[in-house]
Write an enzyme that holds these catalytic residues in place. Structure first.
Site, PDB file in Angstrom:
ATOM      1  N   ALA A   1       0.817  -1.218   0.000  1.00 20.70           N
ATOM      2  CA  ALA A   1       0.000   0.000   0.000  1.00 20.70           C
ATOM      3  C   ALA A   1       0.849   1.266   0.000  1.00 20.70           C
ATOM      4  CB  ALA A   1      -0.929  -0.005   1.220  1.00 20.70           C
ATOM      5  N   GLY A   2       2.048   1.154  -0.571  1.00 24.86           N
ATOM      6  CA  GLY A   2       2.893   2.338  -0.729  1.00 24.86           C
ATOM      7  C   GLY A   2       2.395   3.198  -1.880  1.00 24.86           C
ATOM      8  N   ALA A   3       3.208   4.175  -2.271  1.00 29.18           N
ATOM      9  CA  ALA A   3       2.792   5.110  -3.324  1.00 29.18           C
ATOM     10  C   ALA A   3       2.513   4.402  -4.648  1.00 29.18           C
ATOM     11  CB  ALA A   3       3.869   6.179  -3.510  1.00 29.18           C
TER      12      ALA A   3
ATOM     13  N   HIS B   1       1.483  -4.014   7.229  1.00 32.88           N
ATOM     14  CA  HIS B   1       1.282  -3.321   8.507  1.00 32.88           C
ATOM     15  C   HIS B   1      -0.190  -3.052   8.794  1.00 32.88           C
ATOM     16  CE1 HIS B   1       5.584  -2.881   8.263  1.00 32.88           C
ATOM     17  NE2 HIS B   1       5.471  -2.206   7.145  1.00 32.88           N
TER      18      HIS B   1
ATOM     19  N   LYS C   1      10.740  -3.727  -8.527  1.00 34.55           N
ATOM     20  CA  LYS C   1      11.980  -3.602  -9.296  1.00 34.55           C
ATOM     21  C   LYS C   1      13.170  -3.907  -8.387  1.00 34.55           C
ATOM     22  CE  LYS C   1       9.832  -0.139 -12.275  1.00 34.55           C
ATOM     23  NZ  LYS C   1       9.811   1.234 -12.796  1.00 34.55           N
TER      24      LYS C   1
ATOM     25  N   GLY D   1       7.805   0.481 -16.279  1.00 37.81           N
ATOM     26  CA  GLY D   1       7.940   1.569 -17.235  1.00 37.81           C
ATOM     27  C   GLY D   1       8.350   2.856 -16.543  1.00 37.81           C
TER      28      GLY D   1
ATOM     29  N   SER E   1       5.348   7.432  -9.418  1.00 41.29           N
ATOM     30  CA  SER E   1       4.002   7.317  -8.849  1.00 41.29           C
ATOM     31  C   SER E   1       3.377   8.667  -8.499  1.00 41.29           C
ATOM     32  CB  SER E   1       4.023   6.411  -7.621  1.00 41.29           C
ATOM     33  OG  SER E   1       4.985   6.833  -6.688  1.00 41.29           O
TER      34      SER E   1
ATOM     35  N   LYS F   1      18.094   0.093 -14.297  1.00 41.40           N
ATOM     36  CA  LYS F   1      18.168   1.550 -14.431  1.00 41.40           C
ATOM     37  C   LYS F   1      18.289   2.245 -13.077  1.00 41.40           C
ATOM     38  CE  LYS F   1      13.931   2.143 -12.851  1.00 41.40           C
ATOM     39  NZ  LYS F   1      13.437   3.025 -11.775  1.00 41.40           N
TER      40      LYS F   1
ATOM     41  N   SER G   1      12.648  10.596  -8.153  1.00 43.50           N
ATOM     42  CA  SER G   1      13.232   9.262  -8.090  1.00 43.50           C
ATOM     43  C   SER G   1      14.052   9.112  -6.812  1.00 43.50           C
ATOM     44  CB  SER G   1      14.134   9.015  -9.303  1.00 43.50           C
ATOM     45  OG  SER G   1      14.995   7.921  -9.078  1.00 43.50           O
TER      46      SER G   1
END
Length: 318
Positions: free
Chosen positions: A11-13, A35, A82, A110, A114, A165, A228
């Protein structure tokens, strides 16, 4: 398209952004956090798609937990993580596929910052699978007027593009933090892509995938945006912050730090030439300063840009 029930793990960004896209398309979305209070078994009940957007370090543990939950044999797994597993160098897809060998697994990756997707800014992504129908179904679920989804038959290449990347984004952050200019940044990103292709080819990915959205596209996004986290690691190290302090104050995980360590293990075992990755690794380990890492890259032996393997036929055509 008929309503699909989707469980998004994480449930992160990024997980939240994907949940919002699917919900906006009329699908039923269940969002699970390690959590939170809701059990994994309850969230996975009667779902058609399980999408994993958790950090790399939690993938195997969660996959093992999901194994103990009852699932339809038609359930599709989607991975949007990733990274590489330190102990095995496995990708998230390889972990999920090993845990669920009879289920389709789709990679989603891609140039997808977010924070921009949450603002409904235009973006594109790639979904890839060895099973075309599974990729096409996921494509329909997440496609939106401001989120264009392409399919690709090279899941390993798509996954590695998004993973490799992150190391280059750390290097790009250093480049900007040292104020080295546009020429240096362009050279770094270009040579970074060459290094990504070299590693990807060794691992079995297709070259052309790295010139698409999940390779070059994601590389450009993360090497040029303060949004980023990996870029921020490099930038802040270049202006004098310690890695420990940077990671402690970072919102979320900078997967490039772990990925870089795994890649150096691989480089030493398999003798793969990774000059940028090596200098990022040495910087993260405290072996060199940002300026010393730059000097090492600039003072390497001169060489051709490419080694062309041209085959000439009997009639003289290449």
């Amino acid at each position: 398209m008929q309503e699909t029930t989707i469980a998004i793990l994480g449930a992160g960004a990024w997980g939240t952004a994907l949940a919002n896209l699917a919900a906006a398309n009329g699908h039923k979305v269940k969002l699970w956090s390690r959590h939170g209070t809701e059990t994994l078994e309850a969230v996975l009940q009667d779902v058609h798609i399980v999408l994993s957007a958790i950090s790399m370090k939690g993938v195997r543990d969660v996959a093992l937990q999901v194994q103990s939950c009852p699932l339809s044999p038609e359930t599709i797994f989607v991975t949007a993580t990733k990274g590489l597993e330190p102990q095995t160098t496995a990708t998230p897809t390889q972990i999920w596929q090993a845990a669920f060998p009879n289920h389709p697994v789709v990679v989603l990756s891609g140039p997808n910052l977010s924070a921009e997707i949450q603002k409904s800014l235009p973006a594109a992504t790639v979904v890839a699978s060895n099973i075309t129908t599974a990729a096409e179904k996921v494509q329909l679920i997440f496609s939106a007027p401001r989120f264009r989804v392409y399919t690709n038959p090279d899941p390993l290449g798509v996954e590695l593009g998004g993973t490799l990347k992150n190391v280059m984004a750390i290097a790009a952050g250093v480049c900007d933090g040292l104020q080295l200019g546009t020429n240096a940044k362009a050279a770094l990103v270009t040579r970074g892509l060459t290094e990504m292709v070299r590693i990807g080819n060794f691992l079995g990915a297709k070259t052309e995938t790295f010139y698409g959205l999940s390779g070059l596209g994601d590389l450009l996004a993360t090497c040029n945006s303060p949004l980023s986290r990996n870029y921020q690691v490099g930038y802040q190290m270049a202006i004098g912050q310690t890695l420990t302090n940077i990671l402690a104050n970072l919102p979320g995980t900078a997967e490039g730090v772990n990925t870089c360590q795994v890649l150096m293990q691989l480089a030493k075992q398999q003798n793969i030439y990774m000059p940028i990755t090596e200098q990022v690794y040495r910087l993260l380990q405290g072996e060199v300063t940002p300026q010393q890492a730059l000097d090492e890259l600039m003072l390497r032996d001169i060489k051709p840009e490419f080694h062309f393997n041209l085959k000439i036929s009997d009639d003289g055509n290449i």
